[in-house]
Motif scaffolding. Structure first.
Motif, PDB file in Angstrom:
ATOM      1  N   ALA A  16     -51.380  -4.222 -27.285  1.00  0.00           N
ATOM      2  CA  ALA A  16     -50.039  -4.465 -27.822  1.00  0.00           C
ATOM      3  C   ALA A  16     -48.986  -3.704 -27.014  1.00  0.00           C
ATOM      4  N   VAL A  17     -49.269  -2.452 -26.688  1.00  0.00           N
ATOM      5  CA  VAL A  17     -48.319  -1.634 -25.926  1.00  0.00           C
ATOM      6  C   VAL A  17     -48.119  -2.208 -24.529  1.00  0.00           C
ATOM      7  N   VAL A  18     -49.211  -2.518 -23.846  1.00  0.00           N
ATOM      8  CA  VAL A  18     -49.109  -3.012 -22.470  1.00  0.00           C
ATOM      9  C   VAL A  18     -48.448  -4.387 -22.429  1.00  0.00           C
ATOM     10  N   SER A  19     -48.697  -5.204 -23.440  1.00  0.00           N
ATOM     11  CA  SER A  19     -48.133  -6.564 -23.447  1.00  0.00           C
ATOM     12  C   SER A  19     -46.617  -6.573 -23.593  1.00  0.00           C
ATOM     13  N   LYS A  20     -46.029  -5.477 -24.031  1.00  0.00           N
ATOM     14  CA  LYS A  20     -44.573  -5.407 -24.195  1.00  0.00           C
ATOM     15  C   LYS A  20     -43.845  -5.373 -22.856  1.00  0.00           C
ATOM     16  N   THR A  25     -47.339  -1.627 -17.097  1.00  0.00           N
ATOM     17  CA  THR A  25     -46.868  -0.262 -17.306  1.00  0.00           C
ATOM     18  C   THR A  25     -47.963   0.699 -16.872  1.00  0.00           C
ATOM     19  N   TYR A  26     -47.629   1.964 -16.755  1.00  0.00           N
ATOM     20  CA  TYR A  26     -48.568   2.953 -16.220  1.00  0.00           C
ATOM     21  C   TYR A  26     -49.145   3.834 -17.327  1.00  0.00           C
ATOM     22  N   LYS A  74     -51.563  -4.382 -16.506  1.00  0.00           N
ATOM     23  CA  LYS A  74     -50.869  -5.575 -16.961  1.00  0.00           C
ATOM     24  C   LYS A  74     -51.851  -6.435 -17.746  1.00  0.00           C
ATOM     25  N   VAL A  75     -51.388  -7.004 -18.854  1.00  0.00           N
ATOM     26  CA  VAL A  75     -52.255  -7.835 -19.693  1.00  0.00           C
ATOM     27  C   VAL A  75     -52.497  -9.183 -19.009  1.00  0.00           C
ATOM     28  N   LEU A  80     -54.206 -11.420 -23.602  1.00  0.00           N
ATOM     29  CA  LEU A  80     -53.265 -11.950 -24.604  1.00  0.00           C
ATOM     30  C   LEU A  80     -54.004 -12.703 -25.706  1.00  0.00           C
ATOM     31  N   ALA A  81     -55.043 -13.451 -25.324  1.00  0.00           N
ATOM     32  CA  ALA A  81     -55.845 -14.164 -26.323  1.00  0.00           C
ATOM     33  C   ALA A  81     -56.553 -13.164 -27.235  1.00  0.00           C
ATOM     34  N   GLN A  82     -57.088 -12.088 -26.640  1.00  0.00           N
ATOM     35  CA  GLN A  82     -57.761 -11.056 -27.434  1.00  0.00           C
ATOM     36  C   GLN A  82     -56.769 -10.354 -28.353  1.00  0.00           C
ATOM     37  N   LEU A  83     -55.569 -10.087 -27.853  1.00  0.00           N
ATOM     38  CA  LEU A  83     -54.530  -9.471 -28.675  1.00  0.00           C
ATOM     39  C   LEU A  83     -54.175 -10.362 -29.856  1.00  0.00           C
TER      40      LEU A  83
END
Length: 108
Positions: A16-20, A25-26, A74-75, A80-83
């Motif tokens: 969720a955090v990375v997908s934003k 992001t690092y 990066k997602v 994204l499907a798993q999220l």
């Protein structure tokens, strides 16, 4: 927090955090963002990032920042499907738990 955080919940929070961030992001920023929700150490987070990368949920690339390379996450489409699956499961699960606290059958 008194509740333990399992691997699936950690994966969901990290995705969720990375997908934003559209371009990724690092690690340090991911840690800071996750810490807004749960207490986590970097030594706990990095194995989660590696596992998600191994499962093709995250892709990794390096970018120069201040003369040093910084690793970005990066997602992927699979991530994204798993999220989305995690979000669906979480909504059902949390509604059931909340129902137990607020309206379940209690002996009085």
């Amino acid at each position: 927090m008194v509740f333990n955080t399992g691997a699936a919940l950690l994966d969901a929070i990290v995705l969720a955090v990375v997908s934003k961030e559209r371009d990724g992001t690092y690690g340090y920023k991911i840690t800071q963002d996750v810490r807004q929700v749960i207490e986590i150490s970097e030594s706990t987070l990095y194995p989660v990032l590696r596992r998600l990368q191994k499962d093709d949920c995250l892709e990794v690339y390096d970018m120069e920042c201040g003369g040093r390379n910084r690793r970005y996450y990066k997602v992927t489409e699979k991530g994204l499907a798993q999220l989305h699956l995690y979000e669906t499961e979480w909504n059902e699960y949390s509604a059931k738990i909340s129902g137990m606290f607020t309206g379940g059958n209690r002996d009085e």
